[in-house]
Design a protein around this motif. Structure first.
Motif, mmCIF file in Angstrom:
data_model
loop_
_atom_site.group_PDB
_atom_site.id
_atom_site.type_symbol
_atom_site.label_atom_id
_atom_site.label_comp_id
_atom_site.label_asym_id
_atom_site.label_seq_id
_atom_site.Cartn_x
_atom_site.Cartn_y
_atom_site.Cartn_z
ATOM 1 N N ASP B 113 0.909 -1.114 -0.097
ATOM 2 C CA ASP B 113 0.072 -0.129 0.130
ATOM 3 C C ASP B 113 0.816 1.343 -0.070
ATOM 4 O O ASP B 113 0.563 2.180 -0.574
ATOM 5 C CB ASP B 113 -0.859 0.088 1.383
ATOM 6 C CG ASP B 113 -2.249 -0.948 1.302
ATOM 7 O OD1 ASP B 113 -2.689 -1.211 -0.009
ATOM 8 O OD2 ASP B 113 -2.395 -1.377 2.251
ATOM 9 N N ARG B 114 1.951 1.222 0.894
ATOM 10 C CA ARG B 114 2.648 2.686 1.033
ATOM 11 C C ARG B 114 3.577 2.636 -0.332
ATOM 12 O O ARG B 114 3.432 3.880 -0.738
ATOM 13 C CB ARG B 114 3.778 2.223 2.179
ATOM 14 C CG ARG B 114 4.619 3.455 2.364
ATOM 15 C CD ARG B 114 5.359 3.340 3.571
ATOM 16 N NE ARG B 114 6.330 2.081 3.757
ATOM 17 C CZ ARG B 114 7.460 1.941 2.977
ATOM 18 N NH1 ARG B 114 7.740 3.263 2.247
ATOM 19 N NH2 ARG B 114 8.211 1.051 3.174
ATOM 20 N N VAL B 115 4.145 1.544 -0.837
ATOM 21 C CA VAL B 115 5.072 1.878 -2.067
ATOM 22 C C VAL B 115 3.920 2.525 -3.377
ATOM 23 O O VAL B 115 4.598 3.149 -3.932
ATOM 24 C CB VAL B 115 5.451 0.500 -2.675
ATOM 25 C CG1 VAL B 115 6.354 0.564 -3.841
ATOM 26 C CG2 VAL B 115 6.526 0.137 -1.288
ATOM 27 N N HIS B 116 2.843 2.093 -3.227
ATOM 28 C CA HIS B 116 2.092 2.668 -4.431
ATOM 29 C C HIS B 116 1.191 3.786 -4.074
ATOM 30 O O HIS B 116 0.488 4.228 -4.729
ATOM 31 C CB HIS B 116 1.193 1.344 -4.848
ATOM 32 C CG HIS B 116 1.869 -0.019 -5.571
ATOM 33 N ND1 HIS B 116 2.488 -0.833 -4.814
ATOM 34 C CD2 HIS B 116 2.240 -0.001 -6.624
ATOM 35 C CE1 HIS B 116 2.982 -1.444 -5.611
ATOM 36 N NE2 HIS B 116 3.019 -1.253 -6.857
ATOM 37 N N ALA B 117 1.342 4.264 -2.706
ATOM 38 C CA ALA B 117 0.517 5.508 -2.342
ATOM 39 C C ALA B 117 1.027 6.702 -2.983
ATOM 40 O O ALA B 117 2.154 6.901 -3.123
ATOM 41 C CB ALA B 117 0.320 5.524 -1.062
ATOM 42 N N TRP B 118 0.024 7.707 -2.907
ATOM 43 C CA TRP B 118 0.426 9.044 -3.537
ATOM 44 C C TRP B 118 0.255 9.791 -2.260
ATOM 45 O O TRP B 118 -0.614 9.765 -1.340
ATOM 46 C CB TRP B 118 -0.634 9.518 -4.576
ATOM 47 C CG TRP B 118 -0.254 8.876 -5.982
ATOM 48 C CD1 TRP B 118 -0.655 7.569 -6.372
ATOM 49 C CD2 TRP B 118 0.551 9.438 -6.935
ATOM 50 N NE1 TRP B 118 -0.166 7.207 -7.515
ATOM 51 C CE2 TRP B 118 0.675 8.430 -7.967
ATOM 52 C CE3 TRP B 118 1.089 10.404 -7.317
ATOM 53 C CZ2 TRP B 118 1.280 8.524 -9.037
ATOM 54 C CZ3 TRP B 118 1.910 10.548 -8.504
ATOM 55 C CH2 TRP B 118 1.664 9.749 -9.312
ATOM 56 N N PRO B 119 0.917 11.128 -2.400
ATOM 57 C CA PRO B 119 0.680 12.090 -1.108
ATOM 58 C C PRO B 119 -0.643 12.488 -1.219
ATOM 59 O O PRO B 119 -1.388 12.582 -2.327
ATOM 60 C CB PRO B 119 1.868 13.173 -1.593
ATOM 61 C CG PRO B 119 2.156 12.966 -2.853
ATOM 62 C CD PRO B 119 1.727 11.604 -3.279
ATOM 63 N N TRP B 120 -1.169 13.282 -0.158
ATOM 64 C CA TRP B 120 -2.192 14.041 0.224
ATOM 65 C C TRP B 120 -3.569 12.996 0.104
ATOM 66 O O TRP B 120 -4.275 13.610 1.019
ATOM 67 C CB TRP B 120 -2.286 15.007 -0.864
ATOM 68 C CG TRP B 120 -3.421 16.274 -0.868
ATOM 69 C CD1 TRP B 120 -3.351 17.091 0.061
ATOM 70 C CD2 TRP B 120 -4.707 15.963 -1.314
ATOM 71 N NE1 TRP B 120 -4.559 17.815 -0.002
ATOM 72 C CE2 TRP B 120 -5.585 17.226 -0.845
ATOM 73 C CE3 TRP B 120 -5.486 15.174 -2.224
ATOM 74 C CZ2 TRP B 120 -6.810 17.420 -0.921
ATOM 75 C CZ3 TRP B 120 -6.862 15.253 -2.191
ATOM 76 C CH2 TRP B 120 -7.380 16.560 -1.817
ATOM 77 N N TYR B 121 -3.818 12.252 -0.711
ATOM 78 C CA TYR B 121 -4.968 11.395 -0.870
ATOM 79 C C TYR B 121 -5.125 10.662 0.617
ATOM 80 O O TYR B 121 -4.161 10.480 1.382
ATOM 81 C CB TYR B 121 -4.942 10.237 -1.828
ATOM 82 C CG TYR B 121 -5.056 10.354 -3.276
ATOM 83 C CD1 TYR B 121 -6.133 11.381 -3.609
ATOM 84 C CD2 TYR B 121 -4.350 9.950 -4.214
ATOM 85 C CE1 TYR B 121 -6.134 11.742 -5.029
ATOM 86 C CE2 TYR B 121 -4.682 10.096 -5.433
ATOM 87 C CZ TYR B 121 -5.380 10.968 -5.905
ATOM 88 O OH TYR B 121 -5.410 11.169 -7.375
ATOM 89 N N SER B 122 -6.353 10.369 0.980
ATOM 90 C CA SER B 122 -6.886 9.836 2.045
ATOM 91 C C SER B 122 -7.084 8.131 1.571
ATOM 92 O O SER B 122 -7.764 8.005 0.570
ATOM 93 C CB SER B 122 -8.165 10.255 2.688
ATOM 94 O OG SER B 122 -8.114 11.417 3.290
ATOM 95 N N TYR B 123 -6.386 7.531 2.395
ATOM 96 C CA TYR B 123 -6.492 5.954 1.984
ATOM 97 C C TYR B 123 -7.326 5.391 2.984
ATOM 98 O O TYR B 123 -6.581 5.123 4.108
ATOM 99 C CB TYR B 123 -5.259 5.248 1.764
ATOM 100 C CG TYR B 123 -4.465 5.635 0.461
ATOM 101 C CD1 TYR B 123 -4.709 5.083 -0.703
ATOM 102 C CD2 TYR B 123 -3.565 6.688 0.245
ATOM 103 C CE1 TYR B 123 -4.222 5.507 -1.814
ATOM 104 C CE2 TYR B 123 -3.018 7.017 -1.044
ATOM 105 C CZ TYR B 123 -3.411 6.385 -1.977
ATOM 106 O OH TYR B 123 -2.583 6.815 -3.092
ATOM 107 N N VAL B 124 -8.605 4.896 2.869
ATOM 108 C CA VAL B 124 -9.338 4.282 3.580
ATOM 109 C C VAL B 124 -9.639 2.675 3.592
ATOM 110 O O VAL B 124 -9.355 2.370 2.357
ATOM 111 C CB VAL B 124 -10.970 4.713 3.470
ATOM 112 C CG1 VAL B 124 -11.741 3.716 4.517
ATOM 113 C CG2 VAL B 124 -11.051 6.247 3.990
ATOM 114 N N ILE B 125 -9.126 1.997 4.665
ATOM 115 C CA ILE B 125 -8.951 0.537 4.652
ATOM 116 C C ILE B 125 -10.031 -0.102 5.610
ATOM 117 O O ILE B 125 -10.128 0.517 6.767
ATOM 118 C CB ILE B 125 -7.773 0.259 5.139
ATOM 119 C CG1 ILE B 125 -6.527 0.995 4.174
ATOM 120 C CG2 ILE B 125 -7.538 -1.275 5.170
ATOM 121 C CD1 ILE B 125 -5.171 0.414 4.624
ATOM 122 N N VAL B 126 -11.020 -0.890 5.162
ATOM 123 C CA VAL B 126 -11.777 -1.593 5.850
ATOM 124 C C VAL B 126 -11.393 -2.988 6.062
ATOM 125 O O VAL B 126 -11.070 -3.738 4.982
ATOM 126 C CB VAL B 126 -13.395 -1.352 5.498
ATOM 127 C CG1 VAL B 126 -13.645 -2.274 4.008
ATOM 128 C CG2 VAL B 126 -14.322 -2.051 6.399
#
Lengths: 99, 160
Positions: B113-126
């Protein structure tokens, strides 16, 4: 010729907080080069150190992925819209899914 | 920053996680942002492109396809994303983040998840345990990409 580049929300902070930028260019490569010359902080988010477009970045010309056109050599026409679309991927930890 | 979501948005994310179990679900959070908070106005469920391994592999190759599938990976179709984004912009909304599920796994971001994440966006995980939605969390990538910071979720009453 004038084209518009749409900037996705996470990259606006590196592009003067704008959501779209007008650029004069004849190919997609020229447009992205123009954009990252004007906003140099964008470069590391779009390109690798050796100047290739990062894997996690999709570029669309109007509604078409440039991978299936002429990649960054795709020619532009007046009022074309280039969209930078970040790859959105993730997942949980690796596990064996062989069984 | 905090993430403001109405009950109906949280219900919709949880229901999607349960519906797609044991696979990962994913979707887009549309809304508005200011310097202090992101307010979600609409939750748009999307298909997990890892369901179509050939196309997904073309767009974003997996390192270990034998151990990675829609059970533990998601990918959003960029064309679908572009369409949702365009429609949102026309209504004065922005993409403020994304959600996905972790089937039988905690609601904490993975290294992938971290490697593919972009700054600023909220990443919600359920988290979805044996088909039942459990913890729901939200995360924002740290500036130096070294980790995710957990973000406060402010639950608002559903709008009519």
């Amino acid at each position: 010729m004038p084209v518009k580049v749409i900037i996705p929300t996470p990259l606006r902070q590196y592009a003067g907080k704008q959501d779209a930028i007008e650029i004069q260019a004849t190919t997609v490569a020229e447009a992205l080069a123009g954009l990252t010359t004007q906003y140099s902080d964008l470069r590391k988010h779009l390109f690798t150190e050796d100047g290739k477009l990062r894997n996690f970045v999709n570029v669309y010309l109007n509604d078409e992925d440039i991978r299936y056109l002429k990649k960054d050599q795709t020619p532009l026409h007046d009022n074309d819209v280039i969209s930078i679309v970040p790859s959105i991927a993730g997942g949980s930890h690796l596990r064996c899914i062989c069984s | 920053m905090s993430l403001k979501l109405a009950d109906q948005h949280l219900d919709s994310i949880r229901a999607h996680g349960a519906r797609d179990y044991p696979n990962e679900c994913c979707g887009i959070l549309l809304g508005k942002a200011d310097d202090n908070a992101k307010q979600v106005v609409e939750v748009v469920p999307l298909a997990n492109l890892r369901h179509d391994p050939k196309r997904a592999q073309e767009l974003l190759p997996l390192a270990e396809p034998a151990r990675e599938s829609e059970r533990n990976r998601f990918l959003i179709d960029p064309l679908e994303q572009l369409k949702v984004e365009k429609h949102a912009r026309a209504r004065g909304l922005d993409v403020v983040g994304y959600y996905h599920s972790h089937p039988d796994h905690p609601a904490r971001p993975s290294t992938y998840d971290r490697v593919h994440a972009w700054p600023w966006y909220s990443y919600v995980i359920v988290a979805v345990a044996r088909g039942v939605p459990k913890a729901l969390t939200s995360w924002v990538l740290a500036e130096d990409r070294s980790r995710f910071k957990e973000e406060e979720i402010l639950q608002l009453p559903s709008s009519a």
